[in-house]
Design an enzyme around this catalytic site. Structure first.
Site, PDB file in Angstrom:
ATOM      1  N   LYS A  47       0.800  -1.233   0.000  1.00  0.00           N
ATOM      2  CA  LYS A  47       0.000   0.000   0.000  1.00  0.00           C
ATOM      3  C   LYS A  47       0.832   1.283   0.000  1.00  0.00           C
ATOM      4  CE  LYS A  47      -3.310  -1.318  -0.739  1.00  0.00           C
ATOM      5  NZ  LYS A  47      -3.550  -2.174  -1.972  1.00  0.00           N
ATOM      6  N   SER A  48       2.021   1.214  -0.550  1.00  0.00           N
ATOM      7  CA  SER A  48       2.930   2.360  -0.518  1.00  0.00           C
ATOM      8  C   SER A  48       3.144   3.014  -1.884  1.00  0.00           C
ATOM      9  CB  SER A  48       4.282   1.909   0.051  1.00  0.00           C
ATOM     10  OG  SER A  48       4.101   1.371   1.336  1.00  0.00           O
ATOM     11  N   THR A  50       3.053   0.991  -4.953  1.00  0.00           N
ATOM     12  CA  THR A  50       3.642  -0.016  -5.846  1.00  0.00           C
ATOM     13  C   THR A  50       3.083   0.071  -7.268  1.00  0.00           C
ATOM     14  OG1 THR A  50       3.197  -1.424  -3.914  1.00  0.00           O
ATOM     15  CG2 THR A  50       4.310  -2.454  -5.806  1.00  0.00           C
ATOM     16  N   TRP A  52       1.430   2.472  -8.717  1.00  0.00           N
ATOM     17  CA  TRP A  52       1.752   3.775  -9.315  1.00  0.00           C
ATOM     18  C   TRP A  52       3.167   3.731  -9.910  1.00  0.00           C
ATOM     19  CZ3 TRP A  52       1.821   8.802  -5.826  1.00  0.00           C
ATOM     20  CH2 TRP A  52       1.835   9.932  -6.639  1.00  0.00           C
ATOM     21  N   THR A 106       7.976  -6.720  -5.698  1.00  0.00           N
ATOM     22  CA  THR A 106       8.040  -7.514  -4.463  1.00  0.00           C
ATOM     23  C   THR A 106       7.669  -6.660  -3.267  1.00  0.00           C
ATOM     24  OG1 THR A 106       9.350  -9.033  -3.137  1.00  0.00           O
ATOM     25  CG2 THR A 106      10.498  -7.077  -3.888  1.00  0.00           C
ATOM     26  N   HIS A 107       7.123  -7.317  -2.243  1.00  0.00           N
ATOM     27  CA  HIS A 107       6.923  -6.652  -0.944  1.00  0.00           C
ATOM     28  C   HIS A 107       7.851  -7.269   0.100  1.00  0.00           C
ATOM     29  CE1 HIS A 107       3.438  -4.477  -2.313  1.00  0.00           C
ATOM     30  NE2 HIS A 107       2.605  -5.489  -2.307  1.00  0.00           N
ATOM     31  N   SER A 137      -4.902   2.626   4.239  1.00  0.00           N
ATOM     32  CA  SER A 137      -5.028   1.980   2.930  1.00  0.00           C
ATOM     33  C   SER A 137      -5.073   0.452   3.099  1.00  0.00           C
ATOM     34  CB  SER A 137      -3.855   2.400   2.042  1.00  0.00           C
ATOM     35  OG  SER A 137      -3.967   1.845   0.763  1.00  0.00           O
ATOM     36  N   PHE A 141      -7.820  -2.417   2.175  1.00  0.00           N
ATOM     37  CA  PHE A 141      -7.373  -3.507   1.295  1.00  0.00           C
ATOM     38  C   PHE A 141      -7.667  -4.868   1.935  1.00  0.00           C
ATOM     39  CE2 PHE A 141      -3.801  -6.020  -0.719  1.00  0.00           C
ATOM     40  CZ  PHE A 141      -4.352  -6.026  -1.997  1.00  0.00           C
ATOM     41  N   TYR A 192       6.375   8.163  -1.479  1.00  0.00           N
ATOM     42  CA  TYR A 192       5.051   8.435  -2.064  1.00  0.00           C
ATOM     43  C   TYR A 192       4.717   9.931  -1.947  1.00  0.00           C
ATOM     44  CZ  TYR A 192      -0.109   7.898  -2.512  1.00  0.00           C
ATOM     45  OH  TYR A 192      -1.436   7.988  -2.879  1.00  0.00           O
ATOM     46  N   PHE A 228      -3.561   9.763 -10.624  1.00  0.00           N
ATOM     47  CA  PHE A 228      -4.543   8.915  -9.936  1.00  0.00           C
ATOM     48  C   PHE A 228      -5.842   8.815 -10.746  1.00  0.00           C
ATOM     49  CE2 PHE A 228      -8.034   8.256  -6.910  1.00  0.00           C
ATOM     50  CZ  PHE A 228      -7.653   7.028  -6.405  1.00  0.00           C
ATOM     51  N   GLY A 258      -5.946   7.812  -3.140  1.00  0.00           N
ATOM     52  CA  GLY A 258      -4.708   8.287  -3.764  1.00  0.00           C
ATOM     53  C   GLY A 258      -4.231   9.632  -3.248  1.00  0.00           C
TER      54      GLY A 258
HETATM   55  S1  PPS Z   1      -0.350  -3.058  -3.285  1.00  0.00           S
HETATM   56  O1  PPS Z   1      -1.580  -3.877  -3.191  1.00  0.00           O
HETATM   57  O2  PPS Z   1       0.449  -3.189  -2.052  1.00  0.00           O
HETATM   58  O3  PPS Z   1       0.439  -3.329  -4.473  1.00  0.00           O
HETATM   59  O4  PPS Z   1      -0.890  -1.557  -3.317  1.00  0.00           O
HETATM   60  P1  PPS Z   1      -0.060  -0.267  -3.772  1.00  0.00           P
HETATM   61  O5  PPS Z   1      -0.179  -0.092  -5.231  1.00  0.00           O
HETATM   62  O6  PPS Z   1       1.287  -0.275  -3.162  1.00  0.00           O
HETATM   63  O7  PPS Z   1      -0.846   0.904  -3.024  1.00  0.00           O
HETATM   64  C1  PPS Z   1      -2.177   1.248  -3.301  1.00  0.00           C
HETATM   65  C2  PPS Z   1      -2.344   2.696  -2.852  1.00  0.00           C
HETATM   66  O8  PPS Z   1      -1.728   3.542  -3.831  1.00  0.00           O
HETATM   67  C3  PPS Z   1      -2.705   4.442  -4.336  1.00  0.00           C
HETATM   68  N1  PPS Z   1      -2.406   4.786  -5.742  1.00  0.00           N
HETATM   69  C4  PPS Z   1      -2.089   6.024  -6.152  1.00  0.00           C
HETATM   70  N2  PPS Z   1      -1.927   7.176  -5.457  1.00  0.00           N
HETATM   71  C5  PPS Z   1      -1.625   8.288  -6.175  1.00  0.00           C
HETATM   72  N3  PPS Z   1      -1.483   8.294  -7.521  1.00  0.00           N
HETATM   73  C6  PPS Z   1      -1.619   7.170  -8.249  1.00  0.00           C
HETATM   74  N4  PPS Z   1      -1.471   7.203  -9.567  1.00  0.00           N
HETATM   75  C7  PPS Z   1      -1.941   5.958  -7.551  1.00  0.00           C
HETATM   76  N5  PPS Z   1      -2.157   4.676  -7.947  1.00  0.00           N
HETATM   77  C8  PPS Z   1      -2.437   3.983  -6.816  1.00  0.00           C
HETATM   78  C9  PPS Z   1      -4.008   3.668  -4.163  1.00  0.00           C
HETATM   79  O9  PPS Z   1      -5.112   4.515  -4.298  1.00  0.00           O
HETATM   80  C10 PPS Z   1      -3.810   3.119  -2.769  1.00  0.00           C
HETATM   81  O10 PPS Z   1      -3.849   4.114  -1.759  1.00  0.00           O
HETATM   82  P2  PPS Z   1      -5.180   4.576  -0.983  1.00  0.00           P
HETATM   83  O11 PPS Z   1      -4.691   5.487   0.104  1.00  0.00           O
HETATM   84  O12 PPS Z   1      -5.840   3.347  -0.436  1.00  0.00           O
HETATM   85  O13 PPS Z   1      -6.028   5.301  -1.972  1.00  0.00           O
END
Ligand code: PPS
Length: 294
Positions: A47-48, A50, A52, A106-107, A137, A141, A192, A228, A258
Site C-alpha cells: 500500500k505504498s 507499488t 503507481w 516484491t513486498h 489503505s 485492502f 510516495y 490517480f 490516492g
Molecule cells: S499493493 O496492493 O500493495 O500493491 O498496493 P499499492 O499499489 O502499493 O498501493 C495502493 C495505494 O496507492 C494508491 N495509488 C495512487 N496514489 C496516487 N497516484 C496514483 N497514480 C496511484 N495509484 C495507486 C491507491 O489509491 C492506494 O492508496 P489509498 O490510500 O488506499 O487510496
C-alpha cells in the site's frame, strides 16, 4: 461458497514474517529465483504506491506509449515475485514467460530478498509511504482482498499494524531495513509523498537512475497517464480485471483515494497520540524521515 471463492485465512509465518500461507508454500521457488542482470526490482511495503511506480516504469520502458501499456493488466505486466494463489499463474511462472528487460514487483523485507538480485547487480527502486496512510489503505485492502484474515475494527487493525502482526510484518523494520541497505545495493529510495508533491521531479530522478533520456513531451505523457484519475479509470491499472472472488471492489476500490493525509479522516485524537509515541520509539536513531501529509 462457490468453487472460485477465496477463503479468508489466518496468516502463516515465513522466517518470522507474517505472510499468506499460499505464498509460503511457493517460497522454495522464490528463494531459488534466478534474476537476470537487466531485471528492475520494484520493492515496497504493501500500500505504498507499488502500482503507481509500476505504471510509471512500464511507461518509461515503452517510451510513453499508452497503448502498449494497455497490453495487459498491471499484475501481468509487472509480475509479483512471491505471489502464489490457486488457479492463477504464480509470480515465478509469469516471470519465466516475461521477455527481458523485466520489471519485477516484491513486498519482501530486505533480509528475505532472493540472493540472485544482488549477485546479478540488479537495480532496485524502493518506495516508502508514511505509516498512517499505509495503515488506512491497508485496512481497506484487507476488506476488499479476500486472501486476508478479517481485519476487525480499525482500532484492532491499528494495534495489529503497530505490532507487526499484518501481512509482511512490521512497517518499521521494512522501511528501515531497506533504508539501511541502500548503500550496498544499486538502490533508489523514493517516497510516495514526494511523488504526490512533485511527480515530475521524481520521474526525472528515476530516469537519471536508469540512465535514460526521454523527451519532455514523453515525460508529460507519462505524468498524465499515471495520475490517480487516469489510473483509476484504466482497467489495465486499476485491478478491476482481477477475479472478483479475489478482490471485491464494491467493498472498497483498489484505487481508493490516492492522497496523503487521509488518516486524519480516520484516526481519533487518542489513536494519533498513541501512534505518534509508538512511531518515535520505533524510528529512534534513524535518519529516515516521513511526511505525514503534503
Ligand atoms: S499493493 O496492493 O500493495 O500493491 O498496493 P499499492 O499499489 O502499493 O498501493 C495502493 C495505494 O496507492 C494508491 N495509488 C495512487 N496514489 C496516487 N497516484 C496514483 N497514480 C496511484 N495509484 C495507486 C491507491 O489509491 C492506494 O492508496 P489509498 O490510500 O488506499 O487510496
Amino acid at each position: 461458497m462457490g468453487v472460485d471463492e477465496v477463503c479468508r485465512e489466518e496468516l502463516g509465518s515465513l522466517h518470522g514474517i507474517p505472510l499468506y500461507k499460499s505464498f509460503i508454500e511457493g517460497w522454495p521457488q522464490v528463494e531459488a529465483f534466478q534474476a537476470r542482470h537487466d531485471d528492475l526490482l520494484i520493492a515496497t511495503y504493501p500500500k505504498s504506491g507499488t502500482t503507481w511506480l509500476s505504471e510509471i516504469l512500464d511507461m518509461i520502458y515503452h517510451d510513453g506509449d499508452v497503448e502498449k501499456c494497455r497490453r495487459d493488466a498491471i499484475f501481468n505486466r509487472v509480475p509479483f515475485l512471491e505471489m502464489k494463489a490457486p488457479r492463477i499463474p504464480s509470480g515465478i511462472e509469469l516471470l519465466e514467460k516475461t521477455p527481458s528487460p523485466r520489471l519485477v514487483k516484491t513486498h519482501l523485507p530486505v533480509q528475505l530478498l532472493p540472493a540472485s538480485f544482488q549477485e546479478k547487480g540488479c537495480k532496485i527502486i524502493y518506495m516508502a509511504r508514511n505509516p498512517k496512510d499505509v495503515v488506512i489503505s491497508y485496512y481497506y485492502f484487507y476488506q476488499m482482498a479476500k486472501m486476508h484474515p478479517d481485519p476487525g475494527t480499525l482500532a484492532e487493525f491499528l494495534e495489529a499494524f503497530m505490532n507487526g502482526k499484518v501481512a509482511y510484518g512490521s512497517w518499521y523494520e521494512h522501511v528501515r531495513g531497506w533504508w539501511e541497505k541502500r548503500q550496498e545495493k544499486q538502490l533508489l529510495y523514493l517516497f510516495y509523498e514526494d511523488m504526490k508533491k512533485d511527480p515530475r521531479r521524481e520521474v526525472q530522478k528515476i530516469l537519471q537512475f536508469l540512465g535514460k533520456e526521454v523527451a519532455e513531451e514523453t515525460v508529460a505523457r507519462i505524468l498524465h497517464h499515471t495520475s490517480f484519475q487516469e489510473m483509476k479509470k484504466n482497467p489495465a491499472a486499476n485491478y478491476e480485471t482481477m477475479p472478483s472472488s479475489m478482490m471485491d471492489h464494491s467493498l472498497s476500490p483498489f484505487m481508493r483515494k490516492g492522497i496523503s493525509g487521509d488518516w486524519k479522516n480516520h484516526f481519533t485524537v487518542a489513536q494519533n497520540e498513541r501512534f505518534d509515541q509508538h512511531y518515535q520509539q520505533h524510528m529512534a536513531g534513524s535518519d529516515l524521515c516521513f511526511q505525514m501529509e503534503v
